[in-house]
Write a protein that holds these residues in place. Structure first.
Motif, mmCIF file in Angstrom:
data_model
loop_
_atom_site.group_PDB
_atom_site.id
_atom_site.type_symbol
_atom_site.label_atom_id
_atom_site.label_comp_id
_atom_site.label_asym_id
_atom_site.label_seq_id
_atom_site.Cartn_x
_atom_site.Cartn_y
_atom_site.Cartn_z
ATOM 1 N N ASP A 84 61.548 60.012 37.112
ATOM 2 C CA ASP A 84 60.600 61.063 37.182
ATOM 3 C C ASP A 84 59.916 61.069 38.284
ATOM 4 N N PHE A 85 60.302 59.913 38.962
ATOM 5 C CA PHE A 85 59.404 60.022 40.309
ATOM 6 C C PHE A 85 59.783 61.020 41.191
ATOM 7 N N SER A 86 61.138 61.215 41.218
ATOM 8 C CA SER A 86 61.474 62.604 42.147
ATOM 9 C C SER A 86 60.617 63.715 41.997
ATOM 10 N N ASN A 87 60.583 64.168 40.675
ATOM 11 C CA ASN A 87 59.907 65.388 40.245
ATOM 12 C C ASN A 87 58.505 65.335 40.672
ATOM 13 N N LYS A 88 57.760 63.979 40.367
ATOM 14 C CA LYS A 88 56.352 63.833 40.857
ATOM 15 C C LYS A 88 56.085 63.810 42.267
ATOM 16 N N ILE A 89 57.108 63.180 42.917
ATOM 17 C CA ILE A 89 56.958 63.591 44.437
ATOM 18 C C ILE A 89 56.897 64.940 44.965
ATOM 19 N N LYS A 90 57.960 65.623 44.359
ATOM 20 C CA LYS A 90 58.068 67.033 44.561
ATOM 21 C C LYS A 90 56.785 68.089 44.109
ATOM 22 N N HIS A 91 56.056 67.382 42.951
ATOM 23 C CA HIS A 91 54.708 68.177 42.925
ATOM 24 C C HIS A 91 53.330 67.804 43.626
ATOM 25 N N THR A 92 53.749 66.852 44.442
ATOM 26 C CA THR A 92 52.556 66.422 45.384
ATOM 27 C C THR A 92 52.605 67.835 46.326
ATOM 28 N N GLY A 93 53.534 68.525 46.554
ATOM 29 C CA GLY A 93 53.428 69.737 47.549
ATOM 30 C C GLY A 93 53.895 69.050 48.783
ATOM 31 N N VAL A 94 54.095 67.700 48.932
ATOM 32 C CA VAL A 94 54.547 67.229 50.499
ATOM 33 C C VAL A 94 55.911 67.401 50.503
ATOM 34 N N ASN A 95 56.373 67.421 51.898
ATOM 35 C CA ASN A 95 57.812 67.524 52.099
ATOM 36 C C ASN A 95 58.137 66.166 52.691
ATOM 37 N N PHE A 96 58.797 65.462 51.756
ATOM 38 C CA PHE A 96 59.102 64.156 52.359
ATOM 39 C C PHE A 96 60.478 64.346 52.758
ATOM 40 N N SER A 97 60.951 63.228 53.772
ATOM 41 C CA SER A 97 62.354 63.379 53.926
ATOM 42 C C SER A 97 63.292 62.478 53.057
ATOM 43 N N LYS A 98 64.318 62.518 53.354
ATOM 44 C CA LYS A 98 65.378 61.904 52.191
ATOM 45 C C LYS A 98 65.155 60.218 52.426
ATOM 46 N N ARG A 99 65.018 60.046 53.863
ATOM 47 C CA ARG A 99 64.725 58.424 53.926
ATOM 48 C C ARG A 99 63.358 58.047 53.643
ATOM 49 N N GLU A 100 62.375 58.749 53.626
ATOM 50 C CA GLU A 100 61.208 58.364 52.983
ATOM 51 C C GLU A 100 61.163 58.305 51.575
ATOM 52 N N ILE A 101 61.813 59.286 50.927
ATOM 53 C CA ILE A 101 62.020 59.156 49.345
ATOM 54 C C ILE A 101 62.693 57.819 49.026
ATOM 55 N N LEU A 102 63.752 57.349 49.698
ATOM 56 C CA LEU A 102 64.605 56.294 49.433
ATOM 57 C C LEU A 102 63.762 54.904 49.661
ATOM 58 N N TYR A 103 62.864 55.177 50.917
ATOM 59 C CA TYR A 103 62.062 53.936 51.098
ATOM 60 C C TYR A 103 60.878 53.859 50.089
ATOM 61 N N MET A 104 60.259 54.939 49.391
ATOM 62 C CA MET A 104 59.390 54.905 48.525
ATOM 63 C C MET A 104 59.859 54.317 47.189
ATOM 64 N N CYS A 105 61.051 54.808 46.885
ATOM 65 C CA CYS A 105 61.729 54.200 45.796
ATOM 66 C C CYS A 105 61.989 52.783 45.966
ATOM 67 N N ALA A 106 62.310 52.179 46.904
ATOM 68 C CA ALA A 106 62.453 50.753 47.210
ATOM 69 C C ALA A 106 61.022 49.962 47.061
ATOM 70 N N LEU A 107 60.060 50.806 47.602
ATOM 71 C CA LEU A 107 58.776 49.938 47.442
ATOM 72 C C LEU A 107 58.267 50.102 45.711
ATOM 73 N N ILE A 108 58.485 50.937 45.246
ATOM 74 C CA ILE A 108 58.419 51.053 43.833
ATOM 75 C C ILE A 108 58.943 50.076 43.033
ATOM 76 N N CYS A 109 60.020 49.806 43.443
ATOM 77 C CA CYS A 109 60.938 48.831 42.773
ATOM 78 C C CYS A 109 60.696 47.493 43.172
ATOM 79 N N GLY A 110 59.586 47.146 43.930
ATOM 80 C CA GLY A 110 59.122 45.723 44.496
ATOM 81 C C GLY A 110 59.863 45.330 45.710
ATOM 82 N N VAL A 111 60.742 46.083 46.370
ATOM 83 C CA VAL A 111 61.235 45.862 47.742
ATOM 84 C C VAL A 111 60.192 45.853 48.826
ATOM 85 N N THR A 112 59.963 44.768 49.596
ATOM 86 C CA THR A 112 59.190 44.629 50.712
ATOM 87 C C THR A 112 59.669 45.472 51.836
#
Length: 156
Positions: A84-112
């Motif tokens: 559901d993370f992707s939908n929540k990001i879209k609802h922030t109204g902020v336009n993130f790049s694909k790389r930023e979204i993948l990086y945020m996913c990695a951080l959420i998973c605990g990747v440094t």
């Protein structure tokens, strides 16, 4: 009070740690992840085989090939697509790049950030972090970005 010692591990060791973090997170949330489970099984079998060869002194030169073939972006895309993370990001109204979204996913998973740099080869995780903080209006030194994302995006 004893100091915590940091253990230096190889690039391959770091990649294995990252892969395990992503796979643990992914398989705990998504059913029918056979592509990911097969990749993990293959990698672990390769690693066990390597350790056995290493003990015999018969180490293969092709060991790094399996690590280079891990589809890191694909793993992060699967996580982003199935949470559901992707939908929540879209609802922030902020336009993130694909790389930023993948990086945020990695951080959420605990990747440094360092681990992300190793698995992607990108030296710009600081720039990604800065860009994401700026877009979310998070002060630079207020909190760890991964913690912020987990508390404010994932939990909401």
């Amino acid at each position: 009070m004893s100091k915590e010692r940091k253990i230096s591990i190889s690039k391959e060791g770091t990649e294995l740690v990252v892969l395990s973090k992503l796979l643990y997170f992914l398989t705990s949330m998504i059913v029918n992840c056979t592509e990911i489970q097969l990749l993990h099984k293959t990698l672990l079998l390769e690693e066990l085989s390597y350790e056995k060869e290493k003990r015999k002194g018969d180490v293969s030169e092709n060991r790094n090939l399996i690590y280079r073939s891990i589809p890191w972006d694909r793993l992060l895309e699967i996580i982003a697509d199935n949470l559901d993370f992707s939908n929540k990001i879209k609802h922030t109204g902020v336009n993130f790049s694909k790389r930023e979204i993948l990086y945020m996913c990695a951080l959420i998973c605990g990747v440094t950030g360092r681990e992300y740099e190793i698995i992607t080869g990108l030296k710009s995780h600081y720039n990604l972090s800065y860009s994401i903080r700026r877009k979310l209006k998070v002060p630079r030194n207020s909190t760890n970005l991964g913690i912020y994302l987990k508390r404010n995006i994932v939990k909401n």
